[in-house]
Design an enzyme around this catalytic site. Structure first.
Site, PDB file in Angstrom:
ATOM      1  N   MET A   1     -45.720  -7.138 -29.929  1.00 12.42           N
ATOM      2  CA  MET A   1     -45.580  -8.151 -28.890  1.00 12.42           C
ATOM      3  C   MET A   1     -46.482  -9.334 -29.192  1.00 12.42           C
ATOM      4  O   MET A   1     -47.636  -9.165 -29.588  1.00 12.42           O
ATOM      5  CB  MET A   1     -45.937  -7.550 -27.529  1.00 12.42           C
ATOM      6  CG  MET A   1     -44.922  -6.528 -27.023  1.00 12.42           C
ATOM      7  SD  MET A   1     -45.345  -5.857 -25.397  1.00 12.42           S
ATOM      8  CE  MET A   1     -46.728  -4.789 -25.835  1.00 12.42           C
TER       9      MET A   1
ATOM     10  N   CYS B   1     -36.294  -9.703 -30.198  1.00  8.43           N
ATOM     11  CA  CYS B   1     -37.007 -10.509 -29.200  1.00  8.43           C
ATOM     12  C   CYS B   1     -36.028 -11.424 -28.468  1.00  8.43           C
ATOM     13  O   CYS B   1     -35.255 -12.157 -29.095  1.00  8.43           O
ATOM     14  CB  CYS B   1     -38.091 -11.334 -29.865  1.00  8.43           C
ATOM     15  SG  CYS B   1     -38.935 -12.462 -28.730  1.00  8.43           S
TER      16      CYS B   1
ATOM     17  N   LYS C   1     -35.996  -3.781 -35.820  1.00 10.91           N
ATOM     18  CA  LYS C   1     -36.033  -3.599 -34.375  1.00 10.91           C
ATOM     19  C   LYS C   1     -34.974  -4.525 -33.777  1.00 10.91           C
ATOM     20  O   LYS C   1     -34.931  -5.712 -34.097  1.00 10.91           O
ATOM     21  CB  LYS C   1     -37.400  -3.936 -33.791  1.00 10.91           C
ATOM     22  CG  LYS C   1     -37.488  -3.675 -32.291  1.00 10.91           C
ATOM     23  CD  LYS C   1     -38.895  -3.949 -31.755  1.00 10.91           C
ATOM     24  CE  LYS C   1     -39.035  -3.473 -30.317  1.00 10.91           C
ATOM     25  NZ  LYS C   1     -38.169  -4.185 -29.362  1.00 10.91           N
TER      26      LYS C   1
ATOM     27  N   ASN D   1     -36.343   2.457 -27.281  1.00 10.19           N
ATOM     28  CA  ASN D   1     -37.343   1.596 -26.647  1.00 10.19           C
ATOM     29  C   ASN D   1     -36.774   1.055 -25.334  1.00 10.19           C
ATOM     30  O   ASN D   1     -35.572   0.861 -25.206  1.00 10.19           O
ATOM     31  CB  ASN D   1     -37.690   0.450 -27.613  1.00 10.19           C
ATOM     32  CG  ASN D   1     -38.637  -0.578 -27.030  1.00 10.19           C
ATOM     33  OD1 ASN D   1     -38.386  -1.763 -27.110  1.00 10.19           O
ATOM     34  ND2 ASN D   1     -39.717  -0.141 -26.447  1.00 10.19           N
ATOM     35  N   GLY D   2     -37.665   0.838 -24.369  1.00 15.72           N
ATOM     36  CA  GLY D   2     -37.266   0.235 -23.100  1.00 15.72           C
ATOM     37  C   GLY D   2     -37.689   1.054 -21.903  1.00 15.72           C
ATOM     38  O   GLY D   2     -37.216   2.164 -21.714  1.00 15.72           O
ATOM     39  N   ASP D   3     -38.607   0.527 -21.110  1.00 15.60           N
ATOM     40  CA  ASP D   3     -39.059   1.151 -19.860  1.00 15.60           C
ATOM     41  C   ASP D   3     -39.774   2.481 -20.075  1.00 15.60           C
ATOM     42  O   ASP D   3     -39.798   3.325 -19.176  1.00 15.60           O
ATOM     43  CB  ASP D   3     -37.889   1.386 -18.894  1.00 15.60           C
ATOM     44  CG  ASP D   3     -37.273   0.101 -18.386  1.00 15.60           C
ATOM     45  OD1 ASP D   3     -37.947  -0.942 -18.473  1.00 15.60           O
ATOM     46  OD2 ASP D   3     -36.119   0.141 -17.906  1.00 15.60           O
TER      47      ASP D   3
ATOM     48  N   GLY E   1     -43.791  -0.295 -25.456  1.00 14.68           N
ATOM     49  CA  GLY E   1     -44.170  -1.702 -25.519  1.00 14.68           C
ATOM     50  C   GLY E   1     -44.928  -2.097 -24.273  1.00 14.68           C
ATOM     51  O   GLY E   1     -46.144  -1.911 -24.168  1.00 14.68           O
ATOM     52  N   ARG E   2     -44.204  -2.607 -23.285  1.00 14.71           N
ATOM     53  CA  ARG E   2     -44.851  -3.082 -22.062  1.00 14.71           C
ATOM     54  C   ARG E   2     -45.556  -1.975 -21.287  1.00 14.71           C
ATOM     55  O   ARG E   2     -46.424  -2.256 -20.457  1.00 14.71           O
ATOM     56  CB  ARG E   2     -43.810  -3.773 -21.167  1.00 14.71           C
ATOM     57  CG  ARG E   2     -43.247  -5.040 -21.764  1.00 14.71           C
ATOM     58  CD  ARG E   2     -42.174  -5.662 -20.888  1.00 14.71           C
ATOM     59  NE  ARG E   2     -41.595  -6.832 -21.520  1.00 14.71           N
ATOM     60  CZ  ARG E   2     -42.083  -8.063 -21.422  1.00 14.71           C
ATOM     61  NH1 ARG E   2     -43.168  -8.278 -20.694  1.00 14.71           N
ATOM     62  NH2 ARG E   2     -41.513  -9.080 -22.028  1.00 14.71           N
TER      63      ARG E   2
END
Length: 305
Positions: free
Chosen positions: A1, A86, A127, A190-192, A214-215
């Site tokens: 990121m 991205c 990615k 990936n995701g949440d 990630g987040r």
């Protein structure tokens, strides 16, 4: 990121609970192969504490991907990852990162140019996302056909950014495509994903080989731990992790090579979820220098002692 997974934060995460792989911020190959490459090179800075480390790159020009790949082999990275995911609007508008999903032929050129530069000396991964506006099986087939070492798929489209829940119900279909086209390519979802435990559940339900967080790291710097202690830490302990982060930042960028502003993102991670947190954040985020910030965080710790 961007402005997040640089060398300082990677070391903080390593001290909390290390992941199996680290990724750099995404670095623009066109900037690296230009007279202004010095600033871009800072994004590739790392220490021995950050392995295995994957250099994540993006851009538009295949030849610059080839040249950059040659350089990355000699820099000591453990692999190279091309960012085709991205969703930043400015980047996408320029046909890069997530925007590349609309130009699969150019994406293949970029992958092949990068492979040529790596010359088999480092593994190459990509990615990406499940599509640009909707689930795009054709795009995913194109990516898997490149026989990469690994493909990480964010379970949203580019247009969805992070505004809707990740479509984990599609993960098994992505895995079926991988199994059909490139069974030797590792598939990462990936995701949440907010925790190690949740990641294991998603692996079990979807059949992917691994999970990228990630987040989720903004909620818990121990997100990679099998059992995170984050919710049990005292305000003082959380402030001390922020203090460690700021100290590492000061030591790493002692010539002021990177601005102080991104530290405000991290302040929100550590200084949160306890009485006086908002008051402390207001004070800390007003700092105009590293020395001032170190003094302010020390004062906050003293109040919690």
């Amino acid at each position: 990121m961007d402005d997040v997974t640089e060398t300082v934060f990677r070391r903080v995460v390593a001290e909390c609970s290390a992941p199996d792989l680290y990724f750099t911020e995404f670095v623009n190959v066109d900037a690296l192969q230009s007279p202004g490459r010095t600033a871009a090179l800072r994004r590739l800075k790392f220490t021995d504490a950050e392995h295995p480390l994957i250099a994540q790159i993006w851009g538009k020009t295949p030849e610059n991907f080839r040249k950059t790949a040659i350089e990355l082999v000699d820099m000591g990275f453990d692999g190279v990852d091309i960012n085709f995911g991205c969703p930043d609007k400015a980047v996408v508008k320029n046909g890069c990162c997530g925007g590349m999903i609309q130009f699969p032929d150019r994406a293949v050129e970029i992958i092949q140019a990068t492979k040529e530069g790596l010359n088999g000396q480092l593994p190459l991964s990509v990615k990406t996302r499940i599509g640009f506006r909707e689930f795009d099986e054709g795009w995913l087939r194109t990516v898997f056909e490149q026989q990469l070492a690994m493909v990480s798929v964010h379970m949203r489209t580019v247009r969805e950014m992070s505004k809707v829940p990740a479509h984990w119900e599609l993960a098994s279909r992505v895995r079926e495509l991988r199994d059909e086209i490139a069974p030797n390519t590792l598939l990462v979802g990936n995701g949440d994903v907010m925790s190690h435990a949740q990641g294991l559940e998603l692996v079990a339900s979807s059949g992917v080989d691994g999970i990228m967080i990630g987040r989720g790291i903004f909620q818990d710097p121990y997100a990679f731990a099998q059992k995170s202690p984050w919710d049990t830490l005292s305000p003082k302990e959380k402030l001390m992790i922020f203090q460690r982060h700021v100290q590492l930042f000061s030591e790493t960028w002692e010539e002021g090579e990177r601005p102080i502003a991104p530290l405000n993102k991290f302040c929100k991670i550590y200084v949160n979820g306890f009485p006086n947190a908002k008051e402390y954040r207001i004070q800390l985020m007003s700092a105009d220098s590293i020395s001032n910030l170190l003094q302010l965080v020390s004062d906050c710790i003293s109040k919690e002692s």
